[in-house]
Enzyme design. Structure first.
Site, PDB file in Angstrom:
ATOM      1  N   HIS A   1      10.463 -16.112 -22.920  1.00  0.00           N
ATOM      2  CA  HIS A   1      10.003 -16.509 -21.582  1.00  0.00           C
ATOM      3  C   HIS A   1       8.474 -16.695 -21.493  1.00  0.00           C
ATOM      4  O   HIS A   1       7.985 -17.792 -21.246  1.00  0.00           O
ATOM      5  CB  HIS A   1      10.400 -15.452 -20.548  1.00  0.00           C
TER       6      HIS A   1
HETATM    7  O1  RIB Z   1      12.915 -12.603 -16.475  1.00  0.00           O
HETATM    8  C1  RIB Z   1      12.071 -12.645 -17.596  1.00  0.00           C
HETATM    9  C2  RIB Z   1      10.752 -12.018 -17.291  1.00  0.00           C
HETATM   10  O2  RIB Z   1      10.944 -10.640 -16.931  1.00  0.00           O
HETATM   11  C3  RIB Z   1       9.796 -11.981 -18.507  1.00  0.00           C
HETATM   12  O3  RIB Z   1       8.473 -12.029 -18.067  1.00  0.00           O
HETATM   13  C4  RIB Z   1      10.086 -10.639 -19.115  1.00  0.00           C
HETATM   14  O4  RIB Z   1       8.986 -10.134 -19.870  1.00  0.00           O
HETATM   15  C5  RIB Z   1      10.288  -9.803 -17.883  1.00  0.00           C
HETATM   16  O5  RIB Z   1       9.000  -9.430 -17.395  1.00  0.00           O
END
Ligand code: RIB
Ligand code: CA
Length: 313
Positions: free
Chosen positions: A243
């Protein structure tokens, strides 16, 4: 062109770690003014510790790391040890950091930096819940027009939620903070699950990090080996979405991504849909656009960039 000045606001988290390494491996493109930790994946004491572990792994014990808010604006903290493990960086064995945590609160650092730097020259890169950013905006509204851009990881539309059926984790943890940020009027680029779920840590991609033969490369491979088990079990996917590095990759190569400039608002009232990013992708409302909401990525080029830049550390 001078490197872009950024503040990384983060809740490490294995994917946050890869994002921070990408930023620190790209000095010609990015100048990290500081790293601010926020409660999210794990409690603040661990996110502030993990941020320093990552900086030391990158050979940057000189980086200034600040601890910020330890809970959301209105709700009790929800964490994600089920995804990231008890430490937040589960996978490889890691030593405690020796570099110091700054005494200044992260919110004060954000305010002070935005007041000190020329208008429109600092980009905020939130990789976790938006509590620090929203608190800074509430405490010092004068800094809002001074922000160049906010490029954040959060939200979902076609991919729907990953922590509830309706919401993505970063927005869900602190929807009130997200509403403040999305309404602030700062130029906003959003990396939702719609795009991050197209950037999976497939086996060849993980092995490319391991094949670097460097400690950062090895750690990234170990972290993704651990991090991906949750998504592979849940989605049956060939790997996990990386992500947060999408935020940093956008700063370096924006052409890797495609999206739409649309209206995005945050659900803060209903318990059922708390934290949902209500994205007007089909422009069916008269609500004014406020965010570049990404949906596409050149995943192979994204991973080539990651391996190339992290390979420098
Ligand atoms: O949903 C994904 C996000 O939530 C990413 O930033 C992961 O590190 C968590 O913080
Ligand atoms: Ca994160």
């Amino acid at each position: 062109m001078a490197p872009r000045k950024i503040i990384i606001d983060t809740d490490p988290g294995q994917d946050d770690a890869v994002a921070i390494l990408l930023a620190l491996g790209s000095p010609e493109d990015i100048e990290v003014l500081g790293i601010t930790a926020v409660a999210g994946n794990v409690p603040l004491s661990l996110t502030a510790k993990n941020a320093r572990i990552i900086c030391e792994l990158a050979g940057r014990a000189d980086m200034r790391v600040f601890a910020g808010c330890d809970r959301p604006l209105a709700h009790t903290l929800v964490t994600a040890e089920h995804v990231h493990g008890k430490t937040g960086l589960d996978g490889p064995q890691m030593d405690d950091p020796t570099m110091p945590l700054q005494d200044q609160h992260a919110v004060d650092f954000i305010i002070e930096t935005l007041r000190a730097e020329p208008v429109g020259t600092v980009t905020l890169c939130p990789l976790g819940p938006l509590t620090n950013i929203a608190t800074a905006f509430q405490r010092a509204p004068d800094i809002i027009p001074r922000v160049q851009e906010i490029v954040l990881m959060g939200g979902a539309y076609f991919e729907v939620g990953n922590i509830t059926p309706a919401a993505e984790f970063n927005i869900y943890v602190d929807p009130e903070a997200a509403a403040i940020v999305f309404k602030a009027g700062v130029p906003l680029v959003v990396m939702p699950l719609d795009v991050t779920h197209k950037a999976l840590t497939t086996r060849p991609r993980v092995e490319a990090f391991r094949a670097l033969g460097t400690r950062p490369g090895h750690m990234v491979a170990e972290w993704t080996d651990f991090f991906e088990r949750f998504d592979m079990e849940k989605y049956g996917s060939q790997g996990a979405p990386l992500h947060d590095p999408c935020v940093i990759a956008y700063l370096i190569e924006p052409g890797l991504f495609t999206g739409r400039y649309i209206n995005v608002e945050i659900e803060t009232v209903s318990d059922l849909t708390r934290g949902m990013t209500v994205a007007d992708w089909w422009r069916v409302t008269s609500r004014a656009p406020n965010a570049m909401f990404m949906g596409g990525i050149d995943a192979d080029a994204f991973y080539r960039l990651l391996v190339s830049r992290i390979g420098r550390l």
